[in-house]
Design a protein around this motif. Structure first.
Motif, PDB file in Angstrom:
ATOM      1  N   ILE A   1       0.855  -1.189   0.000  1.00  0.00           N
ATOM      2  CA  ILE A   1       0.000   0.000   0.000  1.00  0.00           C
ATOM      3  C   ILE A   1       0.892   1.241   0.000  1.00  0.00           C
ATOM      4  O   ILE A   1       1.729   1.413   0.880  1.00  0.00           O
ATOM      5  N   THR A   2       0.731   2.090  -0.986  1.00  0.00           N
ATOM      6  CA  THR A   2       1.494   3.333  -1.065  1.00  0.00           C
ATOM      7  C   THR A   2       0.600   4.497  -0.656  1.00  0.00           C
ATOM      8  O   THR A   2      -0.435   4.727  -1.285  1.00  0.00           O
ATOM      9  N   PRO A   3       0.960   5.217   0.401  1.00  0.00           N
ATOM     10  CA  PRO A   3       0.124   6.350   0.825  1.00  0.00           C
ATOM     11  C   PRO A   3      -0.044   7.373  -0.291  1.00  0.00           C
ATOM     12  O   PRO A   3       0.915   7.738  -0.971  1.00  0.00           O
ATOM     13  N   LYS A   4      -1.283   7.801  -0.499  1.00  0.00           N
ATOM     14  CA  LYS A   4      -1.600   8.749  -1.569  1.00  0.00           C
ATOM     15  C   LYS A   4      -1.987  10.106  -0.976  1.00  0.00           C
ATOM     16  O   LYS A   4      -2.503  10.186   0.140  1.00  0.00           O
ATOM     17  N   PHE A   5      -1.738  11.131  -1.751  1.00  0.00           N
ATOM     18  CA  PHE A   5      -2.120  12.465  -1.318  1.00  0.00           C
ATOM     19  C   PHE A   5      -3.636  12.592  -1.352  1.00  0.00           C
ATOM     20  O   PHE A   5      -4.276  12.426  -2.386  1.00  0.00           O
ATOM     21  N   MET A   6      -4.226  12.821  -0.214  1.00  0.00           N
ATOM     22  CA  MET A   6      -5.667  13.025  -0.089  1.00  0.00           C
ATOM     23  C   MET A   6      -5.901  14.211   0.837  1.00  0.00           C
ATOM     24  O   MET A   6      -5.144  14.421   1.781  1.00  0.00           O
TER      25      MET A   6
ATOM     26  N   LEU B   1      -3.504   0.384  11.070  1.00  0.00           N
ATOM     27  CA  LEU B   1      -2.338   0.946  10.398  1.00  0.00           C
ATOM     28  C   LEU B   1      -2.483   0.890   8.882  1.00  0.00           C
ATOM     29  O   LEU B   1      -2.159   1.852   8.171  1.00  0.00           O
ATOM     30  N   ASN B   2      -2.985  -0.208   8.364  1.00  0.00           N
ATOM     31  CA  ASN B   2      -3.150  -0.341   6.916  1.00  0.00           C
ATOM     32  C   ASN B   2      -4.251   0.582   6.393  1.00  0.00           C
ATOM     33  O   ASN B   2      -4.167   1.079   5.264  1.00  0.00           O
ATOM     34  N   LYS B   3      -5.275   0.814   7.211  1.00  0.00           N
ATOM     35  CA  LYS B   3      -6.325   1.752   6.825  1.00  0.00           C
ATOM     36  C   LYS B   3      -5.759   3.168   6.757  1.00  0.00           C
ATOM     37  O   LYS B   3      -6.002   3.903   5.782  1.00  0.00           O
ATOM     38  N   LEU B   4      -4.999   3.557   7.770  1.00  0.00           N
ATOM     39  CA  LEU B   4      -4.382   4.880   7.788  1.00  0.00           C
ATOM     40  C   LEU B   4      -3.389   5.036   6.641  1.00  0.00           C
ATOM     41  O   LEU B   4      -3.231   6.129   6.079  1.00  0.00           O
ATOM     42  N   ARG B   5      -2.740   3.948   6.291  1.00  0.00           N
ATOM     43  CA  ARG B   5      -1.687   3.963   5.272  1.00  0.00           C
ATOM     44  C   ARG B   5      -2.219   4.304   3.874  1.00  0.00           C
ATOM     45  O   ARG B   5      -1.444   4.629   2.965  1.00  0.00           O
ATOM     46  N   GLU B   6      -3.508   4.276   3.705  1.00  0.00           N
ATOM     47  CA  GLU B   6      -4.072   4.614   2.399  1.00  0.00           C
ATOM     48  C   GLU B   6      -3.683   6.023   1.983  1.00  0.00           C
ATOM     49  O   GLU B   6      -3.595   6.325   0.785  1.00  0.00           O
ATOM     50  N   GLY B   7      -3.466   6.911   2.970  1.00  0.00           N
ATOM     51  CA  GLY B   7      -3.017   8.248   2.622  1.00  0.00           C
ATOM     52  C   GLY B   7      -3.583   9.329   3.511  1.00  0.00           C
ATOM     53  O   GLY B   7      -4.270   9.070   4.504  1.00  0.00           O
ATOM     54  N   GLY B   8      -3.283  10.571   3.145  1.00  0.00           N
ATOM     55  CA  GLY B   8      -3.705  11.712   3.949  1.00  0.00           C
ATOM     56  C   GLY B   8      -2.768  11.961   5.105  1.00  0.00           C
ATOM     57  O   GLY B   8      -1.566  11.665   5.031  1.00  0.00           O
ATOM     58  N   PHE B   9      -3.322  12.433   6.209  1.00  0.00           N
ATOM     59  CA  PHE B   9      -2.533  12.857   7.352  1.00  0.00           C
ATOM     60  C   PHE B   9      -3.138  12.302   8.637  1.00  0.00           C
ATOM     61  O   PHE B   9      -4.312  11.941   8.669  1.00  0.00           O
ATOM     62  N   GLY B  10      -2.326  12.263   9.713  1.00  0.00           N
ATOM     63  CA  GLY B  10      -2.802  11.833  11.025  1.00  0.00           C
ATOM     64  C   GLY B  10      -2.776  12.994  12.001  1.00  0.00           C
ATOM     65  O   GLY B  10      -1.789  13.739  12.052  1.00  0.00           O
ATOM     66  N   LEU B  11      -3.840  13.165  12.761  1.00  0.00           N
ATOM     67  CA  LEU B  11      -3.985  14.326  13.644  1.00  0.00           C
ATOM     68  C   LEU B  11      -3.662  13.988  15.096  1.00  0.00           C
ATOM     69  O   LEU B  11      -4.231  13.070  15.680  1.00  0.00           O
ATOM     70  N   VAL B  12      -2.748  14.775  15.689  1.00  0.00           N
ATOM     71  CA  VAL B  12      -2.446  14.708  17.117  1.00  0.00           C
ATOM     72  C   VAL B  12      -2.712  16.102  17.658  1.00  0.00           C
ATOM     73  O   VAL B  12      -1.901  17.020  17.472  1.00  0.00           O
ATOM     74  N   TRP B  13      -3.840  16.291  18.334  1.00  0.00           N
ATOM     75  CA  TRP B  13      -4.293  17.649  18.640  1.00  0.00           C
ATOM     76  C   TRP B  13      -5.193  17.655  19.861  1.00  0.00           C
ATOM     77  O   TRP B  13      -5.849  16.650  20.173  1.00  0.00           O
TER      78      TRP B  13
END
Length: 337
Positions: free
Chosen positions: A165-170, A223-235
């Motif tokens: 899975i290659t993370p894509k810009f979303m 992890l694999n779901k997140l790996r699809e792309g975009g960003f992760g929020l720590v806030w």
């Protein structure tokens, strides 16, 4: 001479998982595990408590090193007595390192009165491991005089991901966990950037670009779901929680980085310098600012983040942040640089 490391059992969630993973990394380095169970400690008499300590520490001998992961959430009295008992029984012949993974007087409002006891306990150790440079400086201000203090920086996350899975810009930001204490949804701006929330109950009174998803308990699947792309929020919009994040290490940071996606965090987060210097994510003062950066980002810019994040994924998977700080702390017991 042997090296021992404590590990907490009987506690669910990130606290229990992180301690057991740290102990597992310790075992890879040849450490012996000392299991500690979380239980209603107030039900024990002093005699019963003493027997419990004897059972936990039975394998410790003169000349050994004990790495105590704390807090155990059995109460400050439990943790302090364990350290005090070791020092009383063995004097200087047993070296004690406290791995400070959380600080109860800072975590929970109303518990500030415990600070003198906690600082006194830290000063009984031969060395401390703390979450961040910010926490190191703060503890010194509060009265810690131990000259041997080592910084963890990030939690390791030794979980495999699907590298096909290659993370894509979303234009998508993911947030894992219950939003109750963070207050993100009430502050997230309506825009073309979507917020994917995993774990919180669905609400109707939020912008249409906030989407609710079921909690994913399987870390590999998450992890694999997140790996699809975009960003992760720590806030956190909650001021008390944000202030604590200035000192502690958030497991969410490592989750997103291990998934292979860049992090979005407030500029005050404890690992801000690390994120910025290594191009692992976006730092912002407000959610509006972070959303605006993503809204104007190109695919080429995003791919540069992905290339940088991929490098730290190897370190997180193989426990190198933990191995590094454990080795530094043990080395420092015997060598003055």
């Amino acid at each position: 001479m042997r090296v021992h490391i404590t590990s907490l059992y009987g506690m669910m969630g990130v606290v229990g998982v992180s301690q057991r993973r740290t102990a597992e990394i310790g075992r890879q380095l040849g450490f012996n595990e000392l299991g500690i169970f979380r239980y209603p400690v107030e039900s024990d008499t002093d005699a019963e408590l003493s027997k419990r300590y004897d059972g936990i520490s039975a394998g410790i001998g003169s000349g050994d090193i004990v790495i105590y992961q704390g807090p155990t959430f059995n109460g400050t009295k439990f943790d302090d007595y364990f350290i005090t008992n070791l020092r009383w029984r063995y004097g200087q012949s047993v070296k004690v390192i406290i791995f400070v993974e959380d600080i109860v007087p800072m975590m929970y409002q109303g518990n500030e009165y415990l600070f003198p006891q906690v600082i006194d306990m830290y000063n009984k150790a031969h060395a401390l491991i703390v979450a961040s440079e910010n926490m190191k400086e703060y503890l010194i201000e509060k009265g810690v005089v131990n000259p041997k203090i080592y910084v963890q920086n990030l939690w390791d996350l030794p979980e495999k991901v699907d590298t096909s899975i290659t993370p894509k810009f979303m234009k998508r930001i993911s947030f894992t966990g219950n939003d109750g204490k963070f207050g993100i949804m009430d502050a997230f701006p309506e825009s073309d950037v979507a917020l994917e929330v995993y774990g919180s109950d669905k609400r109707e009174d939020v912008p249409q670009n906030i989407n609710f998803n079921p909690f994913i308990s399987d870390e590999h699947v998450l992890l694999n779901k997140l790996r699809e792309g975009g960003f992760g929020l720590v806030w956190a919009e909650n001021e008390h929680v944000r202030n604590y994040m200035h000192y502690c290490n958030s497991y969410k940071v490592s989750t997103y980085l291990r998934a292979g996606i860049p992090v979005i965090a407030h500029k005050s987060i404890s690992c801000a310098k690390l994120l910025e210097k290594n191009h692992w994510g976006i730092l912002a003062d407000t959610l509006e600012e972070a959303v605006d950066i993503i809204d104007n980002m190109s695919d080429e810019e995003y791919q540069k983040y992905i290339e940088s994040v991929e490098k730290v994924g190897f370190l997180l998977e193989n426990g190198y942040f933990t191995k590094k700080v454990l080795n530094e702390a043990i080395y420092g017991l015997y060598v003055d640089d």
